[in-house]
Design a protein around this motif. Sequence first.
Motif, PDB file in Angstrom:
ATOM      1  N   TRP A   4     -18.865 -18.407   2.742  1.00 48.35           N
ATOM      2  CA  TRP A   4     -17.828 -19.251   3.349  1.00 48.35           C
ATOM      3  C   TRP A   4     -18.050 -19.305   4.852  1.00 48.35           C
ATOM      4  N   GLY A   5     -18.377 -20.470   5.346  1.00 47.88           N
ATOM      5  CA  GLY A   5     -18.650 -20.636   6.769  1.00 47.88           C
ATOM      6  C   GLY A   5     -20.079 -21.114   6.989  1.00 47.88           C
ATOM      7  N   LYS A  57     -18.718  -8.697  -1.175  1.00 47.83           N
ATOM      8  CA  LYS A  57     -18.165  -9.896  -1.816  1.00 47.83           C
ATOM      9  C   LYS A  57     -16.740  -9.671  -2.287  1.00 47.83           C
ATOM     10  N   ASN A  67     -19.575 -14.152   0.781  1.00 47.64           N
ATOM     11  CA  ASN A  67     -19.171 -15.158  -0.204  1.00 47.64           C
ATOM     12  C   ASN A  67     -19.636 -16.563   0.151  1.00 47.64           C
ATOM     13  N   LEU A  93     -17.093 -18.266  12.347  1.00 46.17           N
ATOM     14  CA  LEU A  93     -16.703 -19.001  11.146  1.00 46.17           C
ATOM     15  C   LEU A  93     -16.652 -20.496  11.409  1.00 46.17           C
ATOM     16  N   CYS A 136     -16.462 -13.236   4.454  1.00 47.79           N
ATOM     17  CA  CYS A 136     -16.781 -14.664   4.395  1.00 47.79           C
ATOM     18  C   CYS A 136     -18.288 -14.877   4.266  1.00 47.79           C
TER      19      CYS A 136
END
Length: 337
Positions: free
Chosen positions: A160-161, A70, A158, A238, A155
């Motif tokens: 994200w994606g 992270k 965290n 992503l 990513c």
Amino acid sequence: MDDLQFGTRNKRGDWAPKEALETAPILIFPPRPLKFLRWLPGYFLPWNVMFMAIAVVYWFWLTPSIETMKTLSVGWIVYLLARNMATVLVFYGALEFRLYVLRRQGTSFKFNGKWPSDNRSNVFMFKSQNIDNIIRTFATGLPIWTGYEVLGLWCYANGWGPWTTFAEHPIWLAAFGLVLPIYHEVHFYCIHRLIHVPILYKWVHSVHHNSVNPSPWSSLSMHPVEHLLYWSDSLIHLIVPSHPLLLLYNLQITGTGAVVGHVGFDKIVAGEESAIETHAFAHYLHHKYFEVNYGDGTVPIDSWFGTWHDGTKKGDVLMDARFQRKQAKMNAKPPGK
């Protein structure tokens, strides 16, 4: 194993298979299901199964925890870099040592009868293809590979994606994983055509083509700009729903898998009557002729655009005719344009 049962050798000592290269029996009309079924095992074995196995080991045993990833920190980033370097060192190094240092099978099934180490050239650092290739691989290739891996895993850690799990979408992820080698080749074809544009070829891609007679260490010997483009195929994870295991598999196909087209031999002899198919001839022809086989033939894009070379005299004729048309077109341009 007698290589002349499978191919021919010219006066220079160069070996070529007797059978013409064929593109994979996918995206063809009418469909040929029996031919497709005969081709299918070679799509998985041995290479793609091996790359998936490495990705599985990476994900379950050699990747830091989600909590660790992270936060970007030198520790786990350097660990990933060292892990990737070790894989390439072992995998590429074993092939180079067996085929080019020990020369265990001599020139049997070797496309170019010469040995890179016997031909020193000023185009390489220290006039050595191997030293030049190794420096470029470890100095920029592996750090850029690892950079894309760090971005993807950071990513994921965290949230994200569009990441998902095999429990939530097993069919989608299985299907995505099955076509990743095909996706990689389409991406490779596109960026490969791009870097053959004259200005990019001169300043970027010519570094890779210095190795006209490639060996395993030539696989990732590229200009840093080409490295950046080459591994950009991993950015799809992503954009579409994916899983880190598939990201790692994709990176293995692109990174470790680059050796498949550069090994320089059609077969790696494993016994008196057995050998491992490399499927390297299509890309070897690209290194030999430069403007053919921008892909490897899994997807017939080269056939669609007239740049496929099947390794036969007919392929030479078609290539020469294309070069003549290109030259005539260039000569027909008004001066100064």
